[in-house]
Design an enzyme around this catalytic site. Structure first.
Site, PDB file in Angstrom:
ATOM      1  N   GLY A  48       0.867  -1.172   0.000  1.00 25.37           N
ATOM      2  CA  GLY A  48       0.000   0.000   0.000  1.00 25.37           C
ATOM      3  C   GLY A  48       0.906   1.225   0.000  1.00 25.37           C
ATOM      4  N   GLN A 201      -5.684  -8.710  -2.656  1.00 25.55           N
ATOM      5  CA  GLN A 201      -5.682  -7.749  -1.538  1.00 25.55           C
ATOM      6  C   GLN A 201      -7.110  -7.444  -1.077  1.00 25.55           C
ATOM      7  OE1 GLN A 201      -3.784  -7.511  -4.241  1.00 25.55           O
ATOM      8  NE2 GLN A 201      -1.854  -6.466  -3.886  1.00 25.55           N
ATOM      9  N   ASP A 242      -1.635   5.091  -6.132  1.00 20.31           N
ATOM     10  CA  ASP A 242      -0.186   4.953  -5.912  1.00 20.31           C
ATOM     11  C   ASP A 242       0.589   6.151  -6.429  1.00 20.31           C
ATOM     12  OD1 ASP A 242      -1.273   2.029  -5.960  1.00 20.31           O
ATOM     13  OD2 ASP A 242       0.641   2.020  -4.884  1.00 20.31           O
ATOM     14  N   ASN A 252      -3.122   3.024  -9.957  1.00 16.68           N
ATOM     15  CA  ASN A 252      -3.580   2.243  -8.789  1.00 16.68           C
ATOM     16  C   ASN A 252      -3.564   0.770  -9.182  1.00 16.68           C
ATOM     17  OD1 ASN A 252      -4.561   2.148  -6.036  1.00 16.68           O
ATOM     18  ND2 ASN A 252      -6.540   1.554  -6.872  1.00 16.68           N
ATOM     19  N   LYS A 253      -3.921  -0.073  -8.250  1.00 10.28           N
ATOM     20  CA  LYS A 253      -3.874  -1.523  -8.464  1.00 10.28           C
ATOM     21  C   LYS A 253      -4.482  -1.938  -9.786  1.00 10.28           C
ATOM     22  CE  LYS A 253      -2.284  -3.985  -6.507  1.00 10.28           C
ATOM     23  NZ  LYS A 253      -0.896  -4.361  -6.934  1.00 10.28           N
TER      24      LYS A 253
HETATM   25  O1  MRU Z   1       0.606  -3.802  -4.709  1.00 10.93           O
HETATM   26  P1  MRU Z   1      -0.042  -3.124  -3.547  1.00 10.93           P
HETATM   27  O2  MRU Z   1      -0.861  -4.039  -2.711  1.00 10.93           O
HETATM   28  O3  MRU Z   1       0.954  -2.336  -2.729  1.00 10.93           O
HETATM   29  O4  MRU Z   1      -1.030  -2.071  -4.200  1.00 10.93           O
HETATM   30  C1  MRU Z   1      -1.777  -1.231  -3.374  1.00 10.93           C
HETATM   31  C2  MRU Z   1      -2.715  -0.363  -4.098  1.00 10.93           C
HETATM   32  O5  MRU Z   1      -2.791  -0.345  -5.298  1.00 10.93           O
HETATM   33  C3  MRU Z   1      -3.520   0.599  -3.253  1.00 10.93           C
HETATM   34  O6  MRU Z   1      -4.776   0.813  -3.794  1.00 10.93           O
HETATM   35  C4  MRU Z   1      -2.763   1.937  -3.192  1.00 10.93           C
HETATM   36  O7  MRU Z   1      -1.439   1.722  -2.781  1.00 10.93           O
HETATM   37  C5  MRU Z   1      -3.406   2.921  -2.296  1.00 10.93           C
HETATM   38  S1  MRU Z   1      -3.250   2.473  -0.596  1.00 10.93           S
HETATM   39  C6  MRU Z   1      -3.878   3.732   0.334  1.00 10.93           C
END
Ligand code: MRU
Length: 353
Positions: A48, A201, A242, A252-253
């Site tokens: 995150g 996630q 992100d 974002n994800k």
């Molecule tokens: O690969 P990850 O689990 O780190 O990805 C996380 C995300 O894409 C979240 O949506 C993003 O970091 C925002 S967290 C407040």
């Protein structure tokens, strides 16, 4: 509140929840080793965008606390440790934001201290800065939650993707912060959670967090969201981010872009919730954002089980970019930013990053 990462002053150790073990087990790892923290970021044991920035700042503190060299070698040591932490994951700008912020504070404390006390002063500042980054993050998430909760009404169902909750931040969460704030103020609503392939996630972390909070939620597979939207069962979408560019492109994800396209088709508002540390105003277009590619096993396997032929080629980008025209508003700790993003992002946060 779930404490994702923190420093225990009595034990002089950094603690983080190992998110790869959830929901089966809530295990807290204790360490004072920068290698362990960097490895945890790489392997998504801490993940995150805001959480990896916070972890990196504490990692820097751990490295300095263990430093046994002299004052002359310290600046080079600091540079090396910052580069080492920066190489863990490329997409979330919060990582670089936190490392740069810590580095600046540490370098200035080191320079201003008298000879013989420079490393001590750097170490003290490294801890103070990491703690500030953590505390401010929680504060920012609360503000995001409060600004965003106004969009949620009684009787609605909202969709979220991935985990932008307490686990992804210092605590409270960005997208999930909206739900926490609205829930605290007594609103009655329901959350659909995309499971979020490949690393789940949504099902592993968001479903766990919302259950812990008692916020009503239902888990769905990613490919079920369009059907729910068509059936009129989703009234709003909120996700984290992100990295956000000065024109409002949002990384974002992986899968977020698809959700945004579907939301626009069904005329459902699509919100992005993010603190100031997620904005990268040096970047303009989404294509400038480096997208992390991860290993084939994350797609070809679920846990220890192969779910694809051994020879199958796999493509595994961890993030995608949603263009500004699909984003209804960006909810930040400085308020809600609406289009045109090319003007309003600069207006609301330009001087603050
Ligand atoms: O690969 P990850 O689990 O780190 O990805 C996380 C995300 O894409 C979240 O949506 C993003 O970091 C925002 S967290 C407040």
């Amino acid at each position: 509140m779930i404490k994702t990462i923190f420093y225990n002053y009595e034990l002089d150790t950094i603690h983080f929840v190992d998110q790869t073990l959830l929901p089966a087990k809530k295990e807290v790892v204790s360490t004072m080793d920068i290698e362990v923290i960097a490895d945890a970021i790489r392997k998504l044991r801490v993940r995150g965008a805001p959480a990896i920035g916070i972890a990196a700042s504490f990692g820097l503190f751990a490295a300095i606390r263990n430093y046994r060299g002299d004052e002359i070698s310290f600046p080079k040591f600091l540079d090396e440790k910052c580069s080492f932490l920066s190489a863990t994951r490329p997409t979330a700008v919060n990582l670089f934001w936190a490392i740069n912020r810590s580095k600046k504070a540490i370098s200035s404390a080191f320079s201003n201290a008298e000879a013989g006390k420079k490393v001590f002063s750097a170490k003290k500042t490294a801890l103070e800065e990491a703690q500030k980054i953590l505390d401010e993050d929680i504060e920012m998430c609360r503000k995001i939650g409060d600004y965003g909760a106004q969009f949620l009404s009684d009787g609605q169902s909202w969709l979220t993707h991935c985990n932008a909750g307490a686990l992804a931040t210092g605590g409270f969460g960005t997208a999930l912060g909206l739900f926490r704030s609205a829930f605290e103020s007594g609103k009655k609503f329901h959350v659909y959670i995309d499971e979020t392939r490949p690393l789940l996630q949504g099902s592993r972390l968001t479903a766990w967090e919302l259950l812990e909070e008692g916020i009503p939620s239902t888990l769905i597979c990613d490919n079920m969201a369009a059907g729910l939207m068509a059936a009129g069962k989703i009234h709003g979408v909120v996700v984290g981010a992100d990295r956000i560019t000065n024109l409002g492109f949002v990384a974002n994800k992986i899968g977020t872009y698809g959700v945004a396209v579907m939301a626009q088709y069904h005329k459902i508002p699509f919100y992005v919730a993010a603190p100031i540390s997620t904005f990268d105003l040096k970047l303009t277009h989404g294509s400038e954002i480096q997208i992390e590619e991860r290993n084939r096993e994350e797609v070809a396997m679920i846990g220890p089980t192969m779910i694809a032929p051994k020879e199958a080629k796999v493509y595994n980008p961890a993030f995608d970019v949603t263009p500004p025209e699909l984003v209804t508003a960006i909810i930040t700790n400085f308020g809600v930013i609406t289009p045109p993003y090319s003007e309003n992002i600069k207006k609301i946060i330009g001087s603050k990053v």
